[in-house]
Design a protein around this motif. Structure first.
Motif, PDB file in Angstrom:
ATOM      1  N   ARG A 198       0.799  -1.217   0.000  1.00 22.94           N
ATOM      2  CA  ARG A 198       0.000   0.000   0.000  1.00 22.94           C
ATOM      3  C   ARG A 198       0.836   1.274   0.000  1.00 22.94           C
ATOM      4  O   ARG A 198       0.331   2.344  -0.326  1.00 22.94           O
ATOM      5  CB  ARG A 198      -0.922   0.014   1.221  1.00 22.94           C
ATOM      6  CG  ARG A 198      -2.062  -0.967   1.119  1.00 22.94           C
ATOM      7  CD  ARG A 198      -3.038  -0.621   0.006  1.00 22.94           C
ATOM      8  NE  ARG A 198      -3.638   0.674   0.193  1.00 22.94           N
ATOM      9  CZ  ARG A 198      -4.683   0.907   0.982  1.00 22.94           C
ATOM     10  NH1 ARG A 198      -5.238  -0.087   1.657  1.00 22.94           N
ATOM     11  NH2 ARG A 198      -5.176   2.101   1.086  1.00 22.94           N
ATOM     12  N   ARG A 199       2.080   1.186   0.436  1.00 22.84           N
ATOM     13  CA  ARG A 199       2.907   2.386   0.413  1.00 22.84           C
ATOM     14  C   ARG A 199       4.353   2.012   0.117  1.00 22.84           C
ATOM     15  O   ARG A 199       4.853   0.983   0.552  1.00 22.84           O
ATOM     16  CB  ARG A 199       2.783   3.181   1.719  1.00 22.84           C
ATOM     17  CG  ARG A 199       3.332   2.506   2.968  1.00 22.84           C
ATOM     18  CD  ARG A 199       4.774   2.879   3.235  1.00 22.84           C
ATOM     19  NE  ARG A 199       5.280   2.162   4.386  1.00 22.84           N
ATOM     20  CZ  ARG A 199       5.900   0.999   4.304  1.00 22.84           C
ATOM     21  NH1 ARG A 199       6.046   0.397   3.138  1.00 22.84           N
ATOM     22  NH2 ARG A 199       6.379   0.424   5.397  1.00 22.84           N
ATOM     23  N   ALA A 200       5.011   2.858  -0.645  1.00 23.17           N
ATOM     24  CA  ALA A 200       6.422   2.668  -0.974  1.00 23.17           C
ATOM     25  C   ALA A 200       7.142   3.977  -0.715  1.00 23.17           C
ATOM     26  O   ALA A 200       6.616   5.055  -0.982  1.00 23.17           O
ATOM     27  CB  ALA A 200       6.584   2.252  -2.436  1.00 23.17           C
ATOM     28  N   MET A 201       8.360   3.861  -0.181  1.00 24.17           N
ATOM     29  CA  MET A 201       9.110   5.067   0.161  1.00 24.17           C
ATOM     30  C   MET A 201      10.406   5.142  -0.633  1.00 24.17           C
ATOM     31  O   MET A 201      11.175   4.186  -0.678  1.00 24.17           O
ATOM     32  CB  MET A 201       9.424   5.105   1.653  1.00 24.17           C
ATOM     33  CG  MET A 201      10.189   6.371   2.058  1.00 24.17           C
ATOM     34  SD  MET A 201      10.098   6.700   3.813  1.00 24.17           S
ATOM     35  CE  MET A 201      11.161   8.147   3.929  1.00 24.17           C
ATOM     36  N   LEU A 202      10.621   6.280  -1.249  1.00 23.10           N
ATOM     37  CA  LEU A 202      11.875   6.583  -1.937  1.00 23.10           C
ATOM     38  C   LEU A 202      12.700   7.464  -1.018  1.00 23.10           C
ATOM     39  O   LEU A 202      12.361   8.618  -0.778  1.00 23.10           O
ATOM     40  CB  LEU A 202      11.597   7.302  -3.262  1.00 23.10           C
ATOM     41  CG  LEU A 202      12.826   7.763  -4.054  1.00 23.10           C
ATOM     42  CD1 LEU A 202      13.683   6.573  -4.462  1.00 23.10           C
ATOM     43  CD2 LEU A 202      12.407   8.565  -5.283  1.00 23.10           C
ATOM     44  N   SER A 203      13.772   6.903  -0.466  1.00 20.97           N
ATOM     45  CA  SER A 203      14.628   7.651   0.450  1.00 20.97           C
ATOM     46  C   SER A 203      15.601   8.527  -0.317  1.00 20.97           C
ATOM     47  O   SER A 203      15.765   8.401  -1.537  1.00 20.97           O
ATOM     48  CB  SER A 203      15.398   6.679   1.361  1.00 20.97           C
ATOM     49  OG  SER A 203      14.504   5.896   2.126  1.00 20.97           O
ATOM     50  N   GLN A 204      16.280   9.418   0.412  1.00 16.54           N
ATOM     51  CA  GLN A 204      17.232  10.313  -0.225  1.00 16.54           C
ATOM     52  C   GLN A 204      18.360   9.537  -0.876  1.00 16.54           C
ATOM     53  O   GLN A 204      18.864   9.903  -1.926  1.00 16.54           O
ATOM     54  CB  GLN A 204      17.805  11.291   0.807  1.00 16.54           C
ATOM     55  CG  GLN A 204      16.786  12.254   1.379  1.00 16.54           C
ATOM     56  CD  GLN A 204      17.392  13.159   2.424  1.00 16.54           C
ATOM     57  OE1 GLN A 204      18.596  13.429   2.418  1.00 16.54           O
ATOM     58  NE2 GLN A 204      16.581  13.633   3.349  1.00 16.54           N
ATOM     59  N   ARG A 205      18.775   8.455  -0.222  1.00 16.46           N
ATOM     60  CA  ARG A 205      19.872   7.650  -0.755  1.00 16.46           C
ATOM     61  C   ARG A 205      19.672   6.206  -0.311  1.00 16.46           C
ATOM     62  O   ARG A 205      19.347   5.947   0.840  1.00 16.46           O
ATOM     63  CB  ARG A 205      21.225   8.172  -0.253  1.00 16.46           C
ATOM     64  CG  ARG A 205      22.433   7.394  -0.790  1.00 16.46           C
ATOM     65  CD  ARG A 205      23.741   8.006  -0.320  1.00 16.46           C
ATOM     66  NE  ARG A 205      24.880   7.235  -0.783  1.00 16.46           N
ATOM     67  CZ  ARG A 205      25.437   7.365  -1.970  1.00 16.46           C
ATOM     68  NH1 ARG A 205      24.951   8.241  -2.825  1.00 16.46           N
ATOM     69  NH2 ARG A 205      26.477   6.631  -2.327  1.00 16.46           N
ATOM     70  N   VAL A 206      19.850   5.289  -1.250  1.00 13.16           N
ATOM     71  CA  VAL A 206      19.749   3.860  -0.944  1.00 13.16           C
ATOM     72  C   VAL A 206      21.051   3.205  -1.367  1.00 13.16           C
ATOM     73  O   VAL A 206      21.390   3.188  -2.556  1.00 13.16           O
ATOM     74  CB  VAL A 206      18.559   3.205  -1.681  1.00 13.16           C
ATOM     75  CG1 VAL A 206      18.500   1.713  -1.347  1.00 13.16           C
ATOM     76  CG2 VAL A 206      17.255   3.896  -1.316  1.00 13.16           C
ATOM     77  N   ASP A 207      21.805   2.687  -0.405  1.00 17.48           N
ATOM     78  CA  ASP A 207      23.083   2.032  -0.686  1.00 17.48           C
ATOM     79  C   ASP A 207      22.880   0.526  -0.754  1.00 17.48           C
ATOM     80  O   ASP A 207      22.301  -0.081   0.154  1.00 17.48           O
ATOM     81  CB  ASP A 207      24.110   2.366   0.409  1.00 17.48           C
ATOM     82  CG  ASP A 207      24.504   3.838   0.385  1.00 17.48           C
ATOM     83  OD1 ASP A 207      24.742   4.371  -0.709  1.00 17.48           O
ATOM     84  OD2 ASP A 207      24.577   4.441   1.474  1.00 17.48           O
ATOM     85  N   LEU A 208      23.356  -0.079  -1.824  1.00 17.04           N
ATOM     86  CA  LEU A 208      23.313  -1.526  -1.988  1.00 17.04           C
ATOM     87  C   LEU A 208      24.727  -2.034  -2.212  1.00 17.04           C
ATOM     88  O   LEU A 208      25.437  -1.528  -3.093  1.00 17.04           O
ATOM     89  CB  LEU A 208      22.427  -1.917  -3.178  1.00 17.04           C
ATOM     90  CG  LEU A 208      20.921  -1.656  -3.041  1.00 17.04           C
ATOM     91  CD1 LEU A 208      20.212  -2.012  -4.343  1.00 17.04           C
ATOM     92  CD2 LEU A 208      20.336  -2.463  -1.898  1.00 17.04           C
TER      93      LEU A 208
END
Length: 256
Positions: free
Chosen positions: A83-93
């Motif tokens: 129901r909800r998805a968040m795009l963070s400022q930075r995603v490190d993989l």
């Protein structure tokens, strides 16, 4: 579930305190699907913290958050993720995933269907202007390219959600992007709202907020000072006070 709470995000008297300092103080608000709400304000205003509370990543020290009239803590995690998805400022993989594989991660809360998930991931990459990156290693991409791939991931996560009142939570989605892609990502947010999704986004660029948001909430020192249509909320005397510099019509806010 009452019609008044269906699909809505609601915070009631939410407070977040860290090391004795109030980061978010007694914020009550509601947001509806089909609209873009921009959270603006100077650094330290509590914008990203409030967005983290809405996502469920940050638990408030007081107050409560509800989606569809149900406490956020009461949602089953996979159901909430659909129901909800968040795009963070930075995603490190740290893993050597391709951009396409990163986008497929957005489908993990759903019942697995390889053909459908692949089709949605491909469509999301195209929608995020990241199709040309699909076979490249994610860790080798620039910051702006990674942001576009992450946008595709969250789009894939809630791709079918317009009819259900799903949500996109975007934390400074314009960060690291050139001007053309800044406008593109906000245009994408508006298209998602037009498709029935709710969008709540933290923005630093007031002109982007004025141009693309249906509503703007102005925060400072953890308090929500004003909320309304951009031409009302982005009032220059208020902004001049909280940012500590004189802002006038030449800044471009009132012209939006």
């Amino acid at each position: 579930m009452s019609r008044s709470t269906e699909g809505r995000f609601v915070t009631e008297d939410v407070c977040v305190v860290r090391q004795g300092r109030t980061i978010v103080g007694h914020v009550s608000m509601s947001a509806s699907p089909g609209r873009v709400l921009a959270l603006v304000g100077p650094n330290g205003a509590g914008k990203s913290t409030l967005l983290g509370v809405l996502s469920g990543r940050i638990r408030p020290d007081a107050g409560r958050v509800m989606l569809d009239g149900t406490l956020l803590d009461a949602w089953e995690p996979r159901a909430l993720a659909r129901r909800r998805a968040m795009l963070s400022q930075r995603v490190d993989l740290a893993f050597g995933f391709s951009a396409y594989e990163v986008v497929l991660l957005g489908r993990s809360p759903h019942v697995q269907n390889a053909e459908r998930d692949g089709a949605i991931a491909s469509a999301a990459l195209r929608a995020a202007h990241a199709w040309d990156l699909r076979d490249r290693r994610y860790t080798a991409l620039s910051g702006g390219e990674q942001q576009r791939v992450q946008l595709a991931r969250v789009l894939a996560q809630v791709w079918e959600g317009g009819r259900d009142g799903a949500w996109l939570l975007l934390d400074e989605p314009e960060a690291g992007l050139d001007i053309a892609h800044q406008h593109f990502i906000l245009q994408r947010a508006r298209a998602c709202a037009a498709a029935g999704l709710g969008v709540i986004t933290v923005l630093h660029d007031l002109n982007l907020a004025a141009r693309y948001a249906d509503e703007v909430a102005v925060l400072a020192a953890g308090a929500m000072l004003r909320r309304g249509p951009p031409h009302e909320a982005l009032e220059t005397s208020l902004l001049s006070e909280i940012y500590g510099i004189p802002l006038g019509r030449s800044f471009g806010i009132d012209a939006a």
